[in-house]
Design a protein around this motif. Structure first.
Motif, mmCIF file in Angstrom:
data_model
loop_
_atom_site.group_PDB
_atom_site.id
_atom_site.type_symbol
_atom_site.label_atom_id
_atom_site.label_comp_id
_atom_site.label_asym_id
_atom_site.label_seq_id
_atom_site.Cartn_x
_atom_site.Cartn_y
_atom_site.Cartn_z
ATOM 1 N N LEU A 33 0.930 -1.233 0.160
ATOM 2 C CA LEU A 33 -0.107 0.160 -0.063
ATOM 3 C C LEU A 33 0.910 1.232 -0.004
ATOM 4 O O LEU A 33 1.700 1.334 1.024
ATOM 5 C CB LEU A 33 -0.915 -0.118 1.160
ATOM 6 N N SER A 34 0.676 2.070 -1.091
ATOM 7 C CA SER A 34 1.383 3.415 -1.324
ATOM 8 C C SER A 34 1.056 4.245 0.016
ATOM 9 O O SER A 34 -0.273 4.678 -0.013
ATOM 10 C CB SER A 34 1.501 4.000 -2.410
ATOM 11 N N LEU A 35 1.698 5.039 0.803
ATOM 12 C CA LEU A 35 1.495 5.617 1.857
ATOM 13 C C LEU A 35 2.351 6.772 2.181
ATOM 14 O O LEU A 35 3.569 6.725 2.221
ATOM 15 C CB LEU A 35 1.601 4.537 3.201
ATOM 16 N N MET A 36 1.437 7.890 2.484
ATOM 17 C CA MET A 36 2.120 9.082 3.007
ATOM 18 C C MET A 36 2.142 9.251 4.544
ATOM 19 O O MET A 36 0.829 8.939 4.842
ATOM 20 C CB MET A 36 1.487 10.405 2.238
ATOM 21 N N ILE A 37 2.908 9.985 5.217
ATOM 22 C CA ILE A 37 2.841 10.156 6.381
ATOM 23 C C ILE A 37 2.974 11.534 6.831
ATOM 24 O O ILE A 37 4.270 12.165 6.542
ATOM 25 C CB ILE A 37 3.817 9.145 7.495
ATOM 26 N N LEU A 38 2.063 12.155 7.308
ATOM 27 C CA LEU A 38 2.061 13.627 7.566
ATOM 28 C C LEU A 38 1.549 14.129 8.717
ATOM 29 O O LEU A 38 0.884 13.312 9.677
ATOM 30 C CB LEU A 38 1.151 14.338 6.469
ATOM 31 N N PRO A 39 2.319 15.236 9.421
ATOM 32 C CA PRO A 39 1.650 15.883 10.461
ATOM 33 C C PRO A 39 0.280 16.520 10.235
ATOM 34 O O PRO A 39 -0.167 16.995 9.171
ATOM 35 C CB PRO A 39 2.547 16.868 11.123
ATOM 36 N N ALA A 101 2.016 12.644 -5.719
ATOM 37 C CA ALA A 101 2.963 11.664 -4.998
ATOM 38 C C ALA A 101 2.749 10.203 -5.497
ATOM 39 O O ALA A 101 3.411 9.237 -4.798
ATOM 40 C CB ALA A 101 3.346 11.887 -3.570
ATOM 41 N N THR A 102 1.294 10.064 -6.114
ATOM 42 C CA THR A 102 0.946 8.626 -6.251
ATOM 43 C C THR A 102 0.832 7.920 -5.071
ATOM 44 O O THR A 102 1.026 6.529 -5.070
ATOM 45 C CB THR A 102 1.873 7.929 -7.358
ATOM 46 N N ALA A 103 0.338 8.342 -4.073
ATOM 47 C CA ALA A 103 -0.086 7.484 -2.851
ATOM 48 C C ALA A 103 -1.439 7.159 -3.026
ATOM 49 O O ALA A 103 -2.289 8.117 -3.516
ATOM 50 C CB ALA A 103 0.215 8.506 -1.649
ATOM 51 N N GLU A 104 -1.665 6.056 -2.261
ATOM 52 C CA GLU A 104 -3.135 5.570 -1.994
ATOM 53 C C GLU A 104 -3.820 5.962 -0.714
ATOM 54 O O GLU A 104 -4.825 6.245 -0.921
ATOM 55 C CB GLU A 104 -3.081 4.104 -2.128
ATOM 56 N N GLU A 105 -2.994 6.213 0.351
ATOM 57 C CA GLU A 105 -3.298 6.608 1.598
ATOM 58 C C GLU A 105 -2.460 7.553 2.020
ATOM 59 O O GLU A 105 -1.320 7.530 1.801
ATOM 60 C CB GLU A 105 -3.531 5.186 2.273
ATOM 61 N N ALA A 106 -3.293 8.304 3.094
ATOM 62 C CA ALA A 106 -2.138 8.950 3.885
ATOM 63 C C ALA A 106 -2.589 8.822 5.499
ATOM 64 O O ALA A 106 -3.785 8.717 5.771
ATOM 65 C CB ALA A 106 -2.545 10.476 3.591
ATOM 66 N N LEU A 107 -1.596 8.782 6.050
ATOM 67 C CA LEU A 107 -1.497 8.824 7.842
ATOM 68 C C LEU A 107 -1.488 10.181 8.147
ATOM 69 O O LEU A 107 -0.305 10.770 7.723
ATOM 70 C CB LEU A 107 -0.571 7.738 8.175
#
Length: 491
Positions: A33-39, A101-107
């Motif tokens: 799973l493509s994932l970004m992690i952001l505040p 960024a071609t991400a599927e999900e973001a945390l």
């Protein structure tokens, strides 16, 4: 001629395999799973937020089922689009960034509370304070309290107090993490992480608190993306499933097997009914994108095409049973199994029951025993185990002077257990055990002397039991027969 046959087989595989691959539905976990992690856009604690994001990134990478979008790529996109992370980074901009960024999900991490402060260590109880105070005169008491007050107000005492607080820091962290679907912008799941640690200076206390956070994040990340696979081959009690190292699968992971979900149409609307659960399998071999698993327990037929759902929680297995001996009465037992699906497994058991002594009286007893077992034969729905138990028990009775007396008893035991599966959650086990002998201590009782010890507690002394005739003894050597019910709690 032979050459033509090989060509035909190749052409069939070449054209049919892509078609069968296309039939895999979207519920199957095939890729990371493509994932970004952001505040969060309004992050009150940016420094601690960076540390937690780093932990999330490390844990997500180690689990093996996430493809983390590199931070440098995100920063480059932010720079090009002139998006700022401080205060104006709304959910719609997260979606835009995710698409770029071609991400599927973001945390999205939101640190709700972070605090560190020194707390006093609990004071140790001073011995004999009460007794000493009784012997003090009014004058000596006033002098002692005055001296203590002077010491407490001195500079050295304040420095000592400050040093104590600086080295006993209480760190508290509370945060929430949301999972956002980039395509829809909808929050899919969320979880809370919180910890509190006391001890050491600020750095040490924070480090320990972050370790606690790291463990919680690991568990929650697996829950965010549990693996769903498909059985591609069944060979007796071995199955092959469509996932492997590509999703971080490891030997020893467990899966629950079930039939495919079914779609039903009712009054023009489509409903999905979950498939029937069929068994439990344990991963034994892991390949690049497929793995083999051994069926450890099943209650319905398992076929190619059935689903395999990852089990995150441990399967709890417990025994409840009764054992009987013609010479030594009976006892009840219950136990919790450790590694129940392994060839070698153990359990911790509790015992309670009645034993016959040499005076032909029944004595109540209770105790604990570790048990070590080896599975020698296993068929579907049945198995044969050999085991060794070591019950350590306390036997009670009254002596001839009517004192409540006790004796310890150790009973090394060999056993043979034959189990039959009744249903999904229940086995019945027929157990034959042979107690090799027992090591019995002398009978004794405890009595209050009426005096106090140095801590002000009542003094208790142990005395030998009083027997006017020969002391009774217990002989448990011999065969025992038992029936045990084994329950499986599948979470």
């Amino acid at each position: 001629m032979e050459y033509m046959k090989i060509n035909k087989i190749f052409l069939i595989i070449y054209f049919i395999y892509p078609l069968s691959a296309q039939n895999l539905d979207s519920t199957i976990s095939l890729e990371k799973l493509s994932l970004m992690i952001l505040p969060e856009n309004k992050n009150q604690y940016p420094e601690i937020g960076k540390k937690i994001i780093s932990i999330i990134t490390d844990q997500a990478t180690s689990i093996g089922r996430f493809q983390i979008i590199d931070r440098s790529i995100i920063d480059e996109i932010l720079s090009e689009q002139r998006l700022q992370m401080s205060g104006v980074f709304s959910d719609d901009k997260i979606i835009t960034l995710g698409e770029m960024a071609t991400a599927e999900e973001a945390l999205i991490l939101d640190v709700i509370h972070f605090g560190q402060k020194g707390v006093p260590k609990p004071k140790k109880k001073q011995k004999n304070d009460t007794e000493n105070d009784k012997d003090e005169t009014l004058f000596s008491w006033v002098v002692k309290k005055s001296v203590i007050a002077i010491i407490d107000n001195s500079k050295s005492a304040k420095e000592k107090r400050k040093l104590e607080l600086d080295n006993n820091i209480n760190t508290i962290i509370t945060a929430t993490i949301r999972l956002i679907d980039i395509e829809t912008g909808i929050s899919k799941k969320s979880f809370k992480i919180e910890t509190s640690h006391t001890g050491g200076n600020k750095n040490i206390s924070l480090e320990q608190a972050l370790e606690n956070i790291s463990f919680q994040i690991n568990q929650h990340l697996k829950e965010l993306y549990t693996i769903t696979s498909e059985i591609i081959d069944v060979n007796n009690n071995t199955i092959s499933i469509l996932c492997g190292e590509n999703l971080g699968l490891k030997i020893g992971d467990y899966f629950e097997i079930a039939s495919k979900d079914k779609q039903k149409i009712y009054k023009g609307s489509t409903y999905i009914l979950p498939g029937k659960k069929r068994g439990i399998a344990k991963i034994t071999e892991v390949g690049p994108n497929a793995s083999k698993a051994k069926i450890m327990r099943k209650w319905r037929k398992i076929k190619k095409g059935h689903r395999a759902y990852e089990i995150l929680n441990k399967v709890l297995v417990a025994d409840f049973g009764i054992l009987y001996s013609q010479t030594s009465a009976f006892h009840l037992k219950s136990g919790l199994l450790l590694r129940p699906f392994s060839k070698f497994y153990s359990s911790l058991n509790g015992h309670i029951g009645l034993l016959n002594n040499s005076r032909n009286n029944l004595n109540f007893y209770f105790g604990l025993s570790p048990s070590f077992n080896y599975n020698i034969i296993s068929w579907f729905g049945s198995k044969l185990d050999l085991g060794f138990d070591l019950p350590i028990c306390l036997v009670t009775t009254t002596d001839d002077a009517n004192n409540f007396v006790t004796s310890s008893l150790i009973m090394p035991t060999l056993g043979c257990n034959f189990g039959l599966q009744i249903n999904k959650e229940l086995d019945i086990i027929f157990s034959l055990k042979y107690i090799l002998g027992n090591n019995e201590s002398k009978w004794s009782y405890r009595e209050n002397t009426g005096e106090k010890d140095n801590d002000g507690n009542d003094k208790i002394e142990s005395h030998p039991a009083i027997w006017y005739d020969n002391a009774p003894n217990i002989d448990t050597k011999g065969s025992w027969f038992g029936i045990v019910f084994r329950y499986y709690w599948l979470k």
